[in-house]
Design a protein around this motif. Structure first.
Motif, PDB file in Angstrom:
ATOM      1  N   THR A  98       5.639  -5.406 -14.200  1.00 21.11           N
ATOM      2  CA  THR A  98       6.325  -6.648 -14.454  1.00 21.11           C
ATOM      3  C   THR A  98       6.564  -7.423 -13.179  1.00 21.11           C
ATOM      4  O   THR A  98       6.337  -6.955 -12.080  1.00 21.11           O
ATOM      5  CB  THR A  98       7.676  -6.363 -15.142  1.00 21.11           C
ATOM      6  OG1 THR A  98       8.374  -5.389 -14.381  1.00 21.11           O
ATOM      7  CG2 THR A  98       7.458  -5.834 -16.544  1.00 21.11           C
ATOM      8  N   ALA A  99       7.068  -8.659 -13.319  1.00 19.04           N
ATOM      9  CA  ALA A  99       7.276  -9.538 -12.167  1.00 19.04           C
ATOM     10  C   ALA A  99       8.319  -8.945 -11.235  1.00 19.04           C
ATOM     11  O   ALA A  99       9.262  -8.280 -11.660  1.00 19.04           O
ATOM     12  CB  ALA A  99       7.737 -10.906 -12.649  1.00 19.04           C
ATOM     13  N   LEU A 100       8.186  -9.194  -9.937  1.00 19.56           N
ATOM     14  CA  LEU A 100       9.058  -8.607  -8.936  1.00 19.56           C
ATOM     15  C   LEU A 100       9.926  -9.685  -8.309  1.00 19.56           C
ATOM     16  O   LEU A 100       9.456 -10.747  -7.956  1.00 19.56           O
ATOM     17  CB  LEU A 100       8.218  -7.915  -7.854  1.00 19.56           C
ATOM     18  CG  LEU A 100       7.256  -6.872  -8.415  1.00 19.56           C
ATOM     19  CD1 LEU A 100       6.419  -6.301  -7.291  1.00 19.56           C
ATOM     20  CD2 LEU A 100       7.999  -5.773  -9.130  1.00 19.56           C
ATOM     21  N   ARG A 150       5.381  -6.726  -3.730  1.00 21.24           N
ATOM     22  CA  ARG A 150       6.735  -6.493  -3.223  1.00 21.24           C
ATOM     23  C   ARG A 150       7.209  -5.123  -3.673  1.00 21.24           C
ATOM     24  O   ARG A 150       7.124  -4.796  -4.858  1.00 21.24           O
ATOM     25  CB  ARG A 150       7.702  -7.573  -3.731  1.00 21.24           C
ATOM     26  CG  ARG A 150       7.379  -8.962  -3.210  1.00 21.24           C
ATOM     27  CD  ARG A 150       8.344  -9.977  -3.768  1.00 21.24           C
ATOM     28  NE  ARG A 150       8.013 -11.329  -3.338  1.00 21.24           N
ATOM     29  CZ  ARG A 150       8.608 -12.434  -3.794  1.00 21.24           C
ATOM     30  NH1 ARG A 150       9.561 -12.321  -4.708  1.00 21.24           N
ATOM     31  NH2 ARG A 150       8.247 -13.603  -3.346  1.00 21.24           N
ATOM     32  N   LEU A 151       7.703  -4.369  -2.749  1.00 23.79           N
ATOM     33  CA  LEU A 151       8.232  -3.036  -3.056  1.00 23.79           C
ATOM     34  C   LEU A 151       9.715  -3.145  -3.361  1.00 23.79           C
ATOM     35  O   LEU A 151      10.568  -2.505  -2.735  1.00 23.79           O
ATOM     36  CB  LEU A 151       7.971  -2.093  -1.884  1.00 23.79           C
ATOM     37  CG  LEU A 151       6.492  -1.848  -1.557  1.00 23.79           C
ATOM     38  CD1 LEU A 151       6.361  -1.024  -0.287  1.00 23.79           C
ATOM     39  CD2 LEU A 151       5.786  -1.161  -2.712  1.00 23.79           C
ATOM     40  N   SER A 152      10.037  -3.995  -4.339  1.00 25.88           N
ATOM     41  CA  SER A 152      11.422  -4.277  -4.684  1.00 25.88           C
ATOM     42  C   SER A 152      11.455  -4.966  -6.029  1.00 25.88           C
ATOM     43  O   SER A 152      10.419  -5.218  -6.644  1.00 25.88           O
ATOM     44  CB  SER A 152      12.061  -5.177  -3.608  1.00 25.88           C
ATOM     45  OG  SER A 152      11.338  -6.391  -3.492  1.00 25.88           O
ATOM     46  N   GLY A 153      12.656  -5.289  -6.493  1.00 23.96           N
ATOM     47  CA  GLY A 153      12.810  -6.022  -7.739  1.00 23.96           C
ATOM     48  C   GLY A 153      12.668  -5.130  -8.937  1.00 23.96           C
ATOM     49  O   GLY A 153      13.451  -4.199  -9.130  1.00 23.96           O
ATOM     50  N   ASP A 154      11.668  -5.378  -9.762  1.00 23.99           N
ATOM     51  CA  ASP A 154      11.481  -4.594 -10.975  1.00 23.99           C
ATOM     52  C   ASP A 154      10.845  -3.235 -10.711  1.00 23.99           C
ATOM     53  O   ASP A 154      10.654  -2.451 -11.639  1.00 23.99           O
ATOM     54  CB  ASP A 154      10.646  -5.369 -12.004  1.00 23.99           C
ATOM     55  CG  ASP A 154      11.474  -6.445 -12.679  1.00 23.99           C
ATOM     56  OD1 ASP A 154      12.704  -6.466 -12.470  1.00 23.99           O
ATOM     57  OD2 ASP A 154      10.906  -7.273 -13.399  1.00 23.99           O
ATOM     58  N   SER A 162       4.025   8.226   2.955  1.00 19.08           N
ATOM     59  CA  SER A 162       3.918   8.043   1.517  1.00 19.08           C
ATOM     60  C   SER A 162       5.149   7.334   0.995  1.00 19.08           C
ATOM     61  O   SER A 162       6.263   7.537   1.502  1.00 19.08           O
ATOM     62  CB  SER A 162       3.778   9.389   0.797  1.00 19.08           C
ATOM     63  OG  SER A 162       2.611  10.066   1.205  1.00 19.08           O
ATOM     64  N   VAL A 163       4.954   6.520  -0.038  1.00 22.50           N
ATOM     65  CA  VAL A 163       6.072   5.837  -0.682  1.00 22.50           C
ATOM     66  C   VAL A 163       5.919   6.001  -2.185  1.00 22.50           C
ATOM     67  O   VAL A 163       4.840   5.827  -2.738  1.00 22.50           O
ATOM     68  CB  VAL A 163       6.127   4.348  -0.278  1.00 22.50           C
ATOM     69  CG1 VAL A 163       4.857   3.605  -0.665  1.00 22.50           C
ATOM     70  CG2 VAL A 163       7.352   3.663  -0.892  1.00 22.50           C
ATOM     71  N   GLU A 164       7.015   6.398  -2.828  1.00 22.22           N
ATOM     72  CA  GLU A 164       7.012   6.591  -4.280  1.00 22.22           C
ATOM     73  C   GLU A 164       7.827   5.482  -4.932  1.00 22.22           C
ATOM     74  O   GLU A 164       8.968   5.224  -4.547  1.00 22.22           O
ATOM     75  CB  GLU A 164       7.613   7.946  -4.634  1.00 22.22           C
ATOM     76  CG  GLU A 164       7.617   8.237  -6.126  1.00 22.22           C
ATOM     77  CD  GLU A 164       8.292   9.555  -6.441  1.00 22.22           C
ATOM     78  OE1 GLU A 164       9.413   9.531  -6.991  1.00 22.22           O
ATOM     79  OE2 GLU A 164       7.695  10.609  -6.108  1.00 22.22           O
ATOM     80  N   ILE A 165       7.238   4.826  -5.922  1.00 21.36           N
ATOM     81  CA  ILE A 165       7.934   3.765  -6.624  1.00 21.36           C
ATOM     82  C   ILE A 165       7.986   4.073  -8.112  1.00 21.36           C
ATOM     83  O   ILE A 165       7.114   4.764  -8.643  1.00 21.36           O
ATOM     84  CB  ILE A 165       7.296   2.372  -6.384  1.00 21.36           C
ATOM     85  CG1 ILE A 165       5.861   2.334  -6.912  1.00 21.36           C
ATOM     86  CG2 ILE A 165       7.345   2.002  -4.913  1.00 21.36           C
ATOM     87  CD1 ILE A 165       5.214   0.953  -6.805  1.00 21.36           C
ATOM     88  N   VAL A 166       9.042   3.571  -8.754  1.00 20.19           N
ATOM     89  CA  VAL A 166       9.204   3.693 -10.198  1.00 20.19           C
ATOM     90  C   VAL A 166       9.614   2.333 -10.741  1.00 20.19           C
ATOM     91  O   VAL A 166      10.008   1.434  -9.992  1.00 20.19           O
ATOM     92  CB  VAL A 166      10.273   4.746 -10.571  1.00 20.19           C
ATOM     93  CG1 VAL A 166       9.841   6.132 -10.129  1.00 20.19           C
ATOM     94  CG2 VAL A 166      11.638   4.373  -9.991  1.00 20.19           C
ATOM     95  N   GLN A 167       9.521   2.184 -12.053  1.00 25.91           N
ATOM     96  CA  GLN A 167       9.973   0.972 -12.698  1.00 25.91           C
ATOM     97  C   GLN A 167      11.500   0.972 -12.699  1.00 25.91           C
ATOM     98  O   GLN A 167      12.130   1.938 -13.128  1.00 25.91           O
ATOM     99  CB  GLN A 167       9.434   0.916 -14.122  1.00 25.91           C
ATOM    100  CG  GLN A 167       9.591  -0.432 -14.786  1.00 25.91           C
ATOM    101  CD  GLN A 167       8.912  -0.452 -16.139  1.00 25.91           C
ATOM    102  OE1 GLN A 167       8.579   0.617 -16.670  1.00 25.91           O
ATOM    103  NE2 GLN A 167       8.699  -1.623 -16.680  1.00 25.91           N
ATOM    104  N   THR A 168      12.098  -0.086 -12.194  1.00 21.65           N
ATOM    105  CA  THR A 168      13.550  -0.131 -12.059  1.00 21.65           C
ATOM    106  C   THR A 168      14.249   0.053 -13.399  1.00 21.65           C
ATOM    107  O   THR A 168      15.212   0.811 -13.513  1.00 21.65           O
ATOM    108  CB  THR A 168      13.982  -1.456 -11.414  1.00 21.65           C
ATOM    109  OG1 THR A 168      13.365  -1.575 -10.126  1.00 21.65           O
ATOM    110  CG2 THR A 168      15.495  -1.522 -11.245  1.00 21.65           C
ATOM    111  N   ALA A 169      13.770  -0.620 -14.432  1.00 26.26           N
ATOM    112  CA  ALA A 169      14.415  -0.565 -15.747  1.00 26.26           C
ATOM    113  C   ALA A 169      14.168   0.758 -16.462  1.00 26.26           C
ATOM    114  O   ALA A 169      14.992   1.187 -17.266  1.00 26.26           O
ATOM    115  CB  ALA A 169      13.936  -1.728 -16.614  1.00 26.26           C
TER     116      ALA A 169
END
Length: 207
Positions: free
Chosen positions: A15-17, A121-125, A139-146
């Motif tokens: 989704t949009a960030l 962007r590694l932020s927001g959603d 390494s960087v691990e990201i997840v969906q914020t919601a």
């Protein structure tokens, strides 16, 4: 129809960030510095051409990957050779040349969309859950914020200088699929024809 390869099939990071959001209990000042470096690096990548090896449990696949920002992707599988993936714009086409069939899914519903969006962007959603460091690796691990439990996306880079080398996608069931780039080339010219798919030859199935 055969299952879409896991390199593009797992949704959840699309989704949009907007406003920066970090998992504060994991993210340190050094992490924020590295996150900023990674974000700047990813936005400097206009294109990628590489061989790749994909693995998920005992399953292996390989081929060539082409990416061009924004919104262009080609996965040219050599094993299995009957699978091809194209994206140019809003849709991703999964082609099975053996069955002479093609299915379509929105590009934004795949992890691939994260790497070929207009602005990364590694932020927001998405939320950065952790940053890992080892010998010349970052390494960087990201997840969906919601929906942080829906899927996680781990990108691994060589460091000094930064260079994207691998990513790992883990779905909500805990199934992980890794993609390792072999001899990647960045910011190279890729012929437009690489991303063009003539679907008139195949039966169309829209998911």
């Amino acid at each position: 129809m055969k299952r879409i390869p896991c390199i593009i099939a797992i949704s959840g990071l699309s989704t949009a960030l907007t406003t920066p959001v970090y998992a504060e209990h994991h993210i340190t000042a050094q992490d924020r510095t590295d996150i900023a470096r990674i974000e700047a690096y990813l936005n400097s990548l206009e294109s990628l051409r590489s061989k790749f090896v994909q693995s998920s449990g005992s399953r292996f696949a390989e081929g060539n990957i082409y990416m061009e920002r924004p919104k262009k992707l080609r996965l040219e599988y050599t094993r299995p050779s009957n699978i091809q993936v194209y994206a140019s714009g809003f849709w991703l086409a999964h082609v099975d040349t053996e069955l002479e069939a093609v299915s379509h899914i929105p590009l934004k519903s795949t992890p691939a969309s994260f790497l070929v969006r207009d602005r990364i962007r590694l932020s927001g959603d998405v939320t950065v859950r952790r940053v890992k460091r080892s010998a010349n690796r970052l390494s960087v691990e990201i997840v969906q914020t919601a929906e942080p439990d829906a899927a996680k996306f781990l990108m691994t880079f060589t460091d000094k200088p930064l260079s994207l080398r691998k990513w790992l996608v883990t779905d909500a069931q805990g199934v992980s699929t890794s993609v390792t780039l072999v001899a990647p080339e960045y910011n190279v010219a890729i012929p437009r024809s690489v991303f063009v798919f003539d679907e008139t030859k195949f039966e169309r199935e829209t998911q």
